[in-house]
Design a protein around this motif. Structure first.
Motif, PDB file in Angstrom:
ATOM      1  N   LEU A  48       0.828  -1.203   0.000  1.00  0.00           N
ATOM      2  CA  LEU A  48       0.000   0.000   0.000  1.00  0.00           C
ATOM      3  C   LEU A  48       0.858   1.248   0.000  1.00  0.00           C
ATOM      4  O   LEU A  48       1.889   1.304   0.685  1.00  0.00           O
ATOM      5  CB  LEU A  48      -0.874   0.022   1.259  1.00  0.00           C
ATOM      6  N   THR A  49       0.374   2.239  -0.736  1.00  0.00           N
ATOM      7  CA  THR A  49       1.005   3.546  -0.593  1.00  0.00           C
ATOM      8  C   THR A  49       0.455   4.170   0.695  1.00  0.00           C
ATOM      9  O   THR A  49      -0.535   3.687   1.242  1.00  0.00           O
ATOM     10  CB  THR A  49       0.634   4.450  -1.779  1.00  0.00           C
ATOM     11  N   ALA A  50       1.106   5.244   1.105  1.00  0.00           N
ATOM     12  CA  ALA A  50       0.654   5.925   2.331  1.00  0.00           C
ATOM     13  C   ALA A  50      -0.800   6.382   2.183  1.00  0.00           C
ATOM     14  O   ALA A  50      -1.618   6.271   3.107  1.00  0.00           O
ATOM     15  CB  ALA A  50       1.562   7.107   2.638  1.00  0.00           C
ATOM     16  N   ALA A  79      -3.115   3.449   2.428  1.00  0.00           N
ATOM     17  CA  ALA A  79      -3.199   3.008   3.825  1.00  0.00           C
ATOM     18  C   ALA A  79      -4.149   3.910   4.601  1.00  0.00           C
ATOM     19  O   ALA A  79      -4.964   3.455   5.407  1.00  0.00           O
ATOM     20  CB  ALA A  79      -1.812   3.027   4.466  1.00  0.00           C
ATOM     21  N   GLU A  80      -4.053   5.183   4.302  1.00  0.00           N
ATOM     22  CA  GLU A  80      -4.954   6.120   4.985  1.00  0.00           C
ATOM     23  C   GLU A  80      -6.393   5.896   4.565  1.00  0.00           C
ATOM     24  O   GLU A  80      -7.311   5.930   5.399  1.00  0.00           O
ATOM     25  CB  GLU A  80      -4.541   7.562   4.665  1.00  0.00           C
ATOM     26  N   LEU A  85      -7.731   3.161   3.520  1.00  0.00           N
ATOM     27  CA  LEU A  85      -8.200   1.919   4.145  1.00  0.00           C
ATOM     28  C   LEU A  85      -8.584   2.156   5.604  1.00  0.00           C
ATOM     29  O   LEU A  85      -9.601   1.664   6.084  1.00  0.00           O
ATOM     30  CB  LEU A  85      -7.106   0.859   4.089  1.00  0.00           C
ATOM     31  N   THR A  86      -7.713   2.901   6.295  1.00  0.00           N
ATOM     32  CA  THR A  86      -8.001   3.190   7.706  1.00  0.00           C
ATOM     33  C   THR A  86      -9.315   3.942   7.829  1.00  0.00           C
ATOM     34  O   THR A  86     -10.147   3.644   8.695  1.00  0.00           O
ATOM     35  CB  THR A  86      -6.875   4.029   8.334  1.00  0.00           C
ATOM     36  N   GLU A  87      -9.497   4.899   6.934  1.00  0.00           N
ATOM     37  CA  GLU A  87     -10.720   5.703   6.974  1.00  0.00           C
ATOM     38  C   GLU A  87     -11.938   4.825   6.713  1.00  0.00           C
ATOM     39  O   GLU A  87     -12.958   4.935   7.393  1.00  0.00           O
ATOM     40  CB  GLU A  87     -10.614   6.770   5.885  1.00  0.00           C
ATOM     41  N   GLN A 135     -12.212   1.602   7.198  1.00  0.00           N
ATOM     42  CA  GLN A 135     -12.436   0.699   8.327  1.00  0.00           C
ATOM     43  C   GLN A 135     -13.109   1.433   9.491  1.00  0.00           C
ATOM     44  O   GLN A 135     -13.976   0.897  10.171  1.00  0.00           O
ATOM     45  CB  GLN A 135     -11.111   0.081   8.793  1.00  0.00           C
ATOM     46  N   PHE A 136     -12.694   2.671   9.660  1.00  0.00           N
ATOM     47  CA  PHE A 136     -13.292   3.461  10.725  1.00  0.00           C
ATOM     48  C   PHE A 136     -14.774   3.713  10.431  1.00  0.00           C
ATOM     49  O   PHE A 136     -15.640   3.553  11.294  1.00  0.00           O
ATOM     50  CB  PHE A 136     -12.536   4.782  10.877  1.00  0.00           C
ATOM     51  N   ALA A 167     -16.795   0.527  10.938  1.00  0.00           N
ATOM     52  CA  ALA A 167     -17.034   0.214  12.360  1.00  0.00           C
ATOM     53  C   ALA A 167     -18.118   1.113  12.929  1.00  0.00           C
ATOM     54  O   ALA A 167     -19.013   0.664  13.644  1.00  0.00           O
ATOM     55  CB  ALA A 167     -15.733   0.373  13.147  1.00  0.00           C
TER      56      ALA A 167
END
Lengths: 127, 500
Positions: B380-382, B385-386, B388-390, B392-393, B396
């Motif tokens: 993943l590029t940065a 990755a961001e 994906l994090t967003e 996932q957040f 949830a």
């Protein structure tokens, strides 16, 4: 408990803030890079720091090294895309207490924060 | 006035009340004829007290004398000072109450400054803590003195004679406040706040709209277009016309309400009346009617206890059972009875159930996108990755909304289950033209159904009819056309769905 979030991405800071809020932590402050953070930590005296690695002006690792010169106690968690083992070791040697690789789930971040704080509490009790 | 009678060119006169001493100079004299010393002696003889002012006034009088005058010249040379009597203490009612101004939010404000005369009220209604008035302490007087120097005593001031009831409190600053909400009762002897309002006549232009926090008794009725808002209990002796009535507690109407389809009554607890015609009724608890409910829209939070009454026209929604004498009429007037429903809770359940699919849809889309990203990239590029994090957040957070919605729906369904009962008892007859909504069905009698009878819902959800005289029961479908209906929520199905 006072917490400092250091990340150049506003989105990331918002996500971390939301996770912290779910854990009951609302006294949260922000910095957009290492330099900004260094200018704030003196007055702020945070109890926990979450720091990204790759940031403009001053990256996270440089901040950690600089901060640890005068403060060995405040726990720090590195929250970063740098996932290689060598990087993790480098960060821990610089002085971080825990490490979270992006992308992370809110549960994982929550778990790391709780782990770090719990470990700190245990150390303080035995000190 | 008394005066000297000798032949001097002047006279000294003291008024009967001894408040003025006057020097009268005879006409046609030279000024030199008037000796100030002699005048002073004459004043002394009359008992007029000496002062520098007196001498100056004598000199002024002589100087002002016109020798060519034809009439005597009179000059007041000594003036007494009357006493300034004390002012008695008094209670002053607050100006806003005294002028019977309606509260700010009740005034109709418009550019043309129109006034709603229904708002004008003579009632002085106050809230707890509101200023009712001020007690003014007595103001002391000041003694006077007459021309002879005699002291004239001023009257002493008396404190206010108003008796303050324990329902008001007089502060150390004299401000009087209401200790409880109610109506101000004030005369020259007593001030009190009565938490019960009694109106001897009608609610009409003599009273204006009434908004009272406590209990209200209206001996007569309520006229057209007036509002009666009562925080406590309400009792009305005579007819309520086309008005708006809102009651926090229970309401007892000794006659009834003729609303002409323009009026409403909502009651927090029980509503009792002889008849209601053309009224929107909302009874928080029980509705008890003696004679008739005609062309009304009725909502009853608990039971309808109208075993001697007829319901004709309009609609009735009752949560927990109805007992009536007759429903509908020979003329087959359309009348609806909805059994075992709590409208507000069902509306809430509907809304919650309606938003659920949108959330589930969003969750599915987020999961799809996450999977795409996770599959498509090895490293993943940065930025990825961001992202994906967003994602996932957000996943949830969004997924986390479903459980509270399900819990809220379940709790509402349980509450509906506990507080409702689909049952209808009719003593005399259910006419054709009546629709009874029970469970999932709408039941329409094929012919008039004679009572006494009871319509109820079996455990399996089947509408049943019991003839109360014989005790025999049969499915309602034997005498009514039963139509499955979706106008109201299928509560049984929802319970099954959300029980898990």
């Amino acid at each position: 408990m006072k917490i400092l979030l250091i990340d150049d991405s506003k989105t990331m800071r918002n996500i971390q803030r939301a996770v912290l809020s779910q854990l009951g932590h609302t006294d949260v402050h922000e910095a957009c890079d290492g330099q900004d953070a260094l200018s704030k930590v003196g007055a702020l005296k945070p109890d926990l720091i979450l720091v990204d690695w790759n940031m403009p002006n001053m990256d996270g690792l440089t901040f950690v090294k600089s901060f640890r010169q005068t403060n060995k106690a405040t726990p720090m968690i590195m929250v970063t895309t740098e996932a290689e083992k060598s990087r993790v070791i480098e960060a821990i040697k610089a002085g971080v207490n825990n490490y979270v690789v992006k992308p992370f789930t809110p549960d994982l971040l929550s778990q790391r924060i709780s782990e770090t704080l719990s470990r700190l509490q245990t150390q303080q009790q035995h000190a | 006035m008394s005066g000297s009678q000798d032949a001097t060119p002047f006279q000294v006169m003291v008024s009967a009340d001894r408040m003025t001493a006057t020097l009268s100079l005879a006409p046609g004299q030279a000024r030199e004829a008037f000796d100030p010393g002699v005048i002073e002696l004459a004043l002394d003889e009359r008992g007029v007290s000496r002062s520098s002012d007196r001498s100056a006034r004598i000199a002024e009088a002589i100087a002002a004398y016109d020798p060519t005058g034809q009439e005597p010249s009179a000059f007041v040379v000594v003036q007494g000072r009357p006493p300034r009597h004390a002012v008695d203490g008094r209670f002053e009612l607050d100006a806003a109450l005294a002028h019977h101004e309606p509260p700010d939010d009740a005034r109709v404000a418009s550019e043309k400054a129109t006034v709603d005369h229904h708002q004008r009220s003579r009632l002085m209604i106050v809230k707890a803590g509101q200023v009712v008035g001020v007690v003014h302490a007595p103001q002391p007087g000041e003694d006077g003195v007459d021309v002879t120097g005699k002291n004239l005593a001023a009257k002493q001031g008396r404190p206010s004679v108003v008796n303050f009831d324990p329902s008001v409190k007089v502060g150390s600053d004299g401000v009087v406040r209401a200790e409880r909400p109610g109506v101000v009762e004030f005369d020259e002897h007593r001030l009190a706040i009565n938490s019960k309002l009694e109106l001897p006549g009608y609610v009409d232009f003599s009273t204006g709209n009434v908004d009272f926090p406590g209990d209200v008794l209206v001996r007569k009725g309520v006229r057209d277009c007036f509002e009666l808002i009562v925080g406590g209990e309400l009792e009305i002796g005579d007819l309520v016309e086309s008005a708006v009535v809102r009651v926090g507690g229970s309401a007892l109407l000794h006659r009834g309400m003729a609303g002409r389809e323009k009026s409403s009554i909502s009651v927090g607890k029980d509503l009792t009346g002889k008849f209601f015609d053309g009224v929107t009724i909302d009874a928080g608890r029980d509705l008890i009617v003696g004679k008739e409910i005609s062309h009304c829209h009725v909502r009853v939070g608990r039971r309808m206890r109208c075993e001697h009454a007829t319901v004709v026209g309009g609609s009735v929604i009752v949560a927990h059972g109805a007992e009536l004498n007759q429903i509908g009429s020979d003329g087959r007037v359309a009348t609806e009875i909805v059994l075992g429903r709590i409208a507000e809770l069902e509306k809430l359940v509907s809304e919650l159930v309606a938003i659920r699919p949108a959330i589930e849809d969003r969750v599915a889309k987020l999961k799809d996108r996450l999977e795409q990203l996770q599959r498509a990239t090895v490293k993943l590029t940065a930025q990825q990755a961001e992202e994906l994090t967003e994602l996932q957040f957000e996943l949830a957070t969004t997924e986390g909304k479903i459980k509270p919605i399900d819990q809220a729906v379940w709790q509402a369904l349980c509450r509906i289950g506990r507080h409702t009962e689909a049952s209808l008892t009719v003593q005399r007859v259910v006419h054709c033209g009546v629709k009874v909504w029970i469970g999932k069905y709408c039941a329409e009698p094929r012919a008039d159904v004679k009572g006494p009878l009871k319509i109820w819902l079996s455990e399996a959800g089947e509408p049943m009819l019991t003839a109360l005289s014989s005790g025999t029961s049969q499915p309602l479908s034997t005498i009514c056309k039963l139509t499955p209906e979706s106008r109201y929520l299928d509560l049984a199905a929802l319970r099954e769905r959300f029980a898990a």
